[in-house]
Every structure is written in C-alpha cells, then in structure tokens.
Motif scaffolding. Structure first.
Motif, mmCIF file in Angstrom:
data_model
loop_
_atom_site.group_PDB
_atom_site.id
_atom_site.type_symbol
_atom_site.label_atom_id
_atom_site.label_comp_id
_atom_site.label_asym_id
_atom_site.label_seq_id
_atom_site.Cartn_x
_atom_site.Cartn_y
_atom_site.Cartn_z
ATOM 1 N N GLN A 42 0.829 -1.204 0.000
ATOM 2 C CA GLN A 42 0.000 0.000 0.000
ATOM 3 C C GLN A 42 0.866 1.259 0.000
ATOM 4 O O GLN A 42 0.618 2.187 -0.761
ATOM 5 N N LEU A 47 -1.473 2.650 -2.823
ATOM 6 C CA LEU A 47 -2.796 2.070 -3.021
ATOM 7 C C LEU A 47 -3.815 2.714 -2.096
ATOM 8 O O LEU A 47 -3.478 3.132 -0.982
ATOM 9 N N ASP A 51 -8.267 -0.765 -2.201
ATOM 10 C CA ASP A 51 -7.420 -1.687 -2.956
ATOM 11 C C ASP A 51 -6.588 -2.559 -2.023
ATOM 12 O O ASP A 51 -6.421 -3.758 -2.255
ATOM 13 N N LYS A 54 -8.740 -5.292 -0.677
ATOM 14 C CA LYS A 54 -8.974 -6.349 -1.671
ATOM 15 C C LYS A 54 -7.783 -7.312 -1.718
ATOM 16 O O LYS A 54 -7.962 -8.532 -1.750
ATOM 17 N N ILE A 55 -6.590 -6.759 -1.722
ATOM 18 C CA ILE A 55 -5.383 -7.598 -1.760
ATOM 19 C C ILE A 55 -5.266 -8.414 -0.468
ATOM 20 O O ILE A 55 -4.925 -9.595 -0.503
ATOM 21 N N LEU A 95 -5.583 -10.280 -8.015
ATOM 22 C CA LEU A 95 -4.502 -9.332 -7.747
ATOM 23 C C LEU A 95 -4.293 -8.391 -8.922
ATOM 24 O O LEU A 95 -4.165 -7.177 -8.743
ATOM 25 N N LYS A 97 -6.364 -7.442 -11.049
ATOM 26 C CA LYS A 97 -7.484 -6.500 -11.220
ATOM 27 C C LYS A 97 -7.246 -5.257 -10.370
ATOM 28 O O LYS A 97 -7.825 -4.212 -10.620
ATOM 29 N N VAL A 98 -6.392 -5.405 -9.356
ATOM 30 C CA VAL A 98 -6.114 -4.292 -8.438
ATOM 31 C C VAL A 98 -4.822 -3.584 -8.823
ATOM 32 O O VAL A 98 -4.762 -2.348 -8.839
ATOM 33 N N ILE A 99 -3.774 -4.350 -9.113
ATOM 34 C CA ILE A 99 -2.492 -3.763 -9.514
ATOM 35 C C ILE A 99 -2.050 -4.414 -10.824
ATOM 36 O O ILE A 99 -2.525 -5.485 -11.181
#
Length: 113
Positions: A42, A47, A51, A54-55, A95, A97-99
């Motif tokens: 983060q 992030l 986010d 989510k991770i 993952l 989809k977030v980063i």
C-alpha cells in the motif's frame, strides 16, 4: 426501489462480515504476515485503502486454501502443487485487477534491494 436497496445493502454487509471472518480464522502469524505485506504494498504502490483491503482478502483466501491443501496433500507434494493451481490462478487474477504486473515487479524488486 427501497426493497432493492435494502437487499443490496444487506448482501454487502454479509459479504464484508464473511470476509472479515475469513481473515480472523487465520493463524496469528499469517494475519501478521499478510497485514505487513499488504501495508508495504500500500505504501510503496500508493494504493487506496479499498485496494489494500482487496489484496488483503485475496492473500487471506490463498493462505486458507494453502492450509487446507497442506492438510489434504502434504506440504510441497506434487498433489499439493496440482491442487493449488486453481487457487493460485484465482489469486493472481484478483490481484491483477487491483495492480498491474509491472506494479508487482516493481514492488518485488524493491524488497530485494
């Protein structure tokens, strides 16, 4: 309309509480490891809290799957590795989809230095 909003709100609250329970079911050492990893990601990747959450959930789900598969197949066995593939695919898909993959590479490179 009000009924639909109430139903959606209830479903969301149930989802959030089930995710929190999944994280709380982990061993304390796993909770600490995941929290530390996600906090480092983060900060380094800047992030949002959403986010990062989510991770954190993805990592918790993967840790729970690993524990289950170790019990069923033994650590590091061929059967374990084979059974783990769909869980790993789901983890990576979530993952990324977030980063981005580049974000992950940069983060991993920063830890080696």
């Amino acid at each position: 309309m009000k009924k639909m909003i109430a139903t959606c709100s209830t479903a969301l609250l149930m989802l959030i509480s089930s995710q929190a329970l999944a994280y709380n079911d982990l061993a304390p050492r796993d909770q600490k490891r995941i929290s530390t990893e996600v906090h480092e990601m983060q900060v380094f990747l800047e992030l949002s809290q959403g986010d990062a959450d989510k991770i954190k959930q993805l990592k918790a789900d993967m840790a729970k799957a690993n524990a289950k598969l170790i019990q069923e197949h033994g650590r590091g066995t061929d059967a374990f590795r084979e059974a783990r593939k769909p869980y790993w695919t789901t983890y990576q898909s979530g993952l990324f989809k977030v980063i981005s993959r580049d974000d992950l590479r940069r983060f991993n490179a920063s830890k080696k230095g």
